[in-house]
Design an enzyme around this catalytic site. Structure first.
Site, PDB file in Angstrom:
ATOM      1  N   GLY A   1       0.776  -1.230   0.000  1.00  0.00           N
ATOM      2  CA  GLY A   1       0.000   0.000   0.000  1.00  0.00           C
ATOM      3  C   GLY A   1       0.807   1.279   0.000  1.00  0.00           C
ATOM      4  O   GLY A   1       0.243   2.370   0.128  1.00  0.00           O
TER       5      GLY A   1
ATOM      6  N   GLU B   1       4.262  -6.603   1.535  1.00  0.00           N
ATOM      7  CA  GLU B   1       3.754  -7.005   0.211  1.00  0.00           C
ATOM      8  C   GLU B   1       3.550  -5.800  -0.701  1.00  0.00           C
ATOM      9  O   GLU B   1       2.427  -5.490  -1.095  1.00  0.00           O
ATOM     10  CB  GLU B   1       2.376  -7.665   0.370  1.00  0.00           C
TER      11      GLU B   1
ATOM     12  N   ARG C   1       2.291  -1.735  -6.058  1.00  0.00           N
ATOM     13  CA  ARG C   1       2.417  -0.457  -6.765  1.00  0.00           C
ATOM     14  C   ARG C   1       3.812   0.162  -6.615  1.00  0.00           C
ATOM     15  O   ARG C   1       4.386   0.645  -7.591  1.00  0.00           O
ATOM     16  CB  ARG C   1       1.383   0.508  -6.183  1.00  0.00           C
TER      17      ARG C   1
ATOM     18  N   TYR D   1     -11.247   4.843 -10.646  1.00  0.00           N
ATOM     19  CA  TYR D   1     -10.887   5.549  -9.404  1.00  0.00           C
ATOM     20  C   TYR D   1     -10.670   7.044  -9.600  1.00  0.00           C
ATOM     21  O   TYR D   1     -10.110   7.684  -8.714  1.00  0.00           O
ATOM     22  CB  TYR D   1      -9.541   5.046  -8.858  1.00  0.00           C
TER      23      TYR D   1
ATOM     24  N   CYS E   1     -16.188   3.029 -26.624  1.00  0.00           N
ATOM     25  CA  CYS E   1     -17.510   3.632 -26.732  1.00  0.00           C
ATOM     26  C   CYS E   1     -18.154   3.788 -25.364  1.00  0.00           C
ATOM     27  O   CYS E   1     -19.018   2.998 -24.963  1.00  0.00           O
ATOM     28  CB  CYS E   1     -18.377   2.809 -27.670  1.00  0.00           C
TER      29      CYS E   1
ATOM     30  N   TYR F   1      -1.397  -1.943 -11.920  1.00  0.00           N
ATOM     31  CA  TYR F   1      -2.841  -1.989 -12.169  1.00  0.00           C
ATOM     32  C   TYR F   1      -3.208  -1.399 -13.529  1.00  0.00           C
ATOM     33  O   TYR F   1      -4.264  -0.817 -13.706  1.00  0.00           O
ATOM     34  CB  TYR F   1      -3.612  -1.312 -11.018  1.00  0.00           C
TER      35      TYR F   1
HETATM   36  C1  PLP Z   1      -3.264  -5.211  -3.300  1.00  0.00           C
HETATM   37  C2  PLP Z   1      -2.577  -5.832  -2.155  1.00  0.00           C
HETATM   38  C3  PLP Z   1      -1.236  -5.540  -1.897  1.00  0.00           C
HETATM   39  C4  PLP Z   1      -0.447  -4.542  -2.689  1.00  0.00           C
HETATM   40  O1  PLP Z   1      -0.939  -3.264  -2.627  1.00  0.00           O
HETATM   41  P1  PLP Z   1      -0.124  -2.050  -3.306  1.00  0.00           P
HETATM   42  O2  PLP Z   1      -0.951  -0.864  -3.035  1.00  0.00           O
HETATM   43  O3  PLP Z   1      -0.033  -2.362  -4.753  1.00  0.00           O
HETATM   44  O4  PLP Z   1       1.221  -2.008  -2.676  1.00  0.00           O
HETATM   45  C5  PLP Z   1      -0.630  -6.211  -0.857  1.00  0.00           C
HETATM   46  N1  PLP Z   1      -1.304  -7.115  -0.101  1.00  0.00           N
HETATM   47  C6  PLP Z   1      -2.587  -7.415  -0.332  1.00  0.00           C
HETATM   48  C7  PLP Z   1      -3.268  -8.404   0.521  1.00  0.00           C
HETATM   49  C8  PLP Z   1      -3.274  -6.786  -1.348  1.00  0.00           C
HETATM   50  O5  PLP Z   1      -4.554  -7.070  -1.547  1.00  0.00           O
END
Ligand code: PLP
Length: 438
Positions: A252, A294, A297, A338, A365, A394
């Site tokens: 995130g 994790e 982005r 978004y 379209c 994404y």
């Molecule tokens: C989407 C997601 C991420 C990655 O999120 P980013 O904003 O791309 O870093 C990590 N863990 C889980 C469980 C997710 O659903």
């Protein structure tokens, strides 16, 4: 280019005013591979991957950095992440299959998702992947049965919602209580799941997982989440002897799409997370767990650029000027989904000052198929090449065949060379699943 614009990674403007990425002219890339085209600056992806791992190493914390593959998944990116020593977070059987086909080591694959099917779980257990992030009671029961039937020990993390609100767009907010994901940490659900996991013969509970949202610019949410998780773990430790080996704080981390975004360095998020975990661990007398993250982005987002050819235009006098490109919501749905914002320039006039404000329309379209509103650009005409920055996350992974537009190809560029890693879809590909009535 506009003075507010920012060139990411190896992007540069050559003396003839052409945009180069990875030492390759984008004009040449467009000629060779056609448009629309996704271009990835792999040196920048490696820099980001190494940055995350280095911070953990410097602070002496055992960690796994798992690339959230939903941001951009294909065999080549999985192979690159593997070379960089990253783990992989998959969220479907399809992503898992792609990872296995790319020879990604199963023991470094983690499986997330709120509704994994029996066949997806069977594949994960059979391939002995690193861990399954269990999201809900239905899955816990299903996984208990599957691991029992297969007599196969399986490592799991429990996904919890720590009740933290991350300041971001509502659609991608997942850490708060009212979420479709995870066991609530406050109301006893997570505790019940933990007890069930400890009782299950073939489930080995490694620890807790949370993912509080996406495109987050502050560290506060991560710190609060880490504290809450360790605090709960310490409570369960004294009650049930539960010892978390792993705390996974998800992804995130925000990136800079436009001048409105002001992200902090990825290493800063990691440092503050580690500090929070260390503090809470010593306060509660727990042993230091491994910290897993994790990022999706923040590993690939700003390394991706989309190239389009400008075609038709339309002037609505006194209102706005539309410039249409040869792609749109079929290759980048984020603006429609978004209201995501992007910066762009004319790649063959990259050194020209903006003279005009135009809006970039896709060719689908749908009136909602607009890529960028009110973009300052130099005088542009049909045949010019538009480069849209920061489309690495994404973008391709959400691409679709709306209006039966073939999905664009993807090339990796580095050190003056380009390599095709996903070929362009053909019309023939578009009908490959169709069955004729006659
Ligand atoms: C989407 C997601 C991420 C990655 O999120 P980013 O904003 O791309 O870093 C990590 N863990 C889980 C469980 C997710 O659903």
């Amino acid at each position: 280019m506009s003075r507010f614009m920012h060139l990411h990674g190896s992007a540069e403007i050559s003396h003839n005013g052409h945009l180069k990425i990875g030492g390759v002219s984008t004009i040449d890339l467009a000629k060779q591979y056609g448009t629309p085209l996704y271009v990835y600056d792999t040196a920048l992806i490696k820099e980001r991957a190494r940055g995350f791992r280095k911070t953990f190493k410097e602070l002496g914390v055992k960690a796994e950095v798992a690339y959230a593959s939903k941001a951009f998944s294909c065999m080549a990116i999985f192979q690159l992440m593997n070379e960089e020593g990253l783990s992989l977070d998959v969220v479907s059987g399809g992503e898992l299959y792609t990872a296995l086909k790319a020879d990604f080591p199963p023991e470094r694959i983690h499986f997330n998702g709120n509704n994994k099917s029996r066949s997806e779980l069977v594949l994960a257990v059979k391939e002995k992947i690193g861990c399954i992030v269990v999201d809900n009671f239905y899955e816990l029961q299903l996984l208990s049965e599957i691991t029992g039937e297969m007599k196969s020990k399986t490592k799991v993390l429990l996904r919890v919602t720590p009740g933290i609100e991350a300041h971001t767009h509502d659609y991608i907010l997942t850490g708060q209580e009212d979420s479709k994901f995870g066991f609530d940490l406050q109301n006893g659900q997570a505790e019940k799941a933990m007890k069930l996991s400890l009782e299950s013969e073939y489930i080995e509970l490694l620890g807790l997982h949370c993912h509080i949202g996406s495109q987050i610019f502050e560290t506060t949410g991560f710190i609060l989440a880490a504290r809450k998780m360790i605090e709960k773990a310490a409570e369960w430790n004294s009650l049930y002897g539960f010892v978390p080996e792993v705390i996974n704080l998800g992804g995130g981390f925000g990136i800079r799409y436009t001048q409105e975004d002001d992200p902090i360095a990825p290493s800063q998020y990691v440092k503050e997370m580690i500090l929070a975990v260390k503090e809470e661990v010593s306060r509660t007398g727990m042993s230091m767990p491994e910290i897993w993250i994790e990022p999706g982005r923040s590993l690939v987002g700003d390394a991706g650029t989309s190239l389009y050819t400008i075609g038709s235009s339309k002037e609505v006098p006194g209102v706005r000027k539309y410039l249409a490109i040869d792609g749109g919501m079929s290759d980048n749905i984020r603006p429609a989904l978004y209201r995501a914002k992007y910066e762009a320039l004319i790649a063959n006039k990259a050194d020209a000052e903006p003279e005009d404000t135009v809006s970039i329309a896709g060719k689908c379209c749908e009136s909602g198929d607009m890529l960028i509103w009110d973009l300052p650009l130099p005088d542009a005409e049909a045949g010019d090449l538009l480069a849209v920055f920061c489309t690495g996350a994404y973008g391709y992974s959400m691409a679709n065949n709306y209006n039966r537009l073939p999905r664009p190809p993807v090339v990796f560029v580095e050190n003056g060379k380009s390599k095709l890693v996903i070929r362009r879809e053909t019309y023939r590909d578009l009908i490959k699943l169709d069955e004729s009535l006659t």
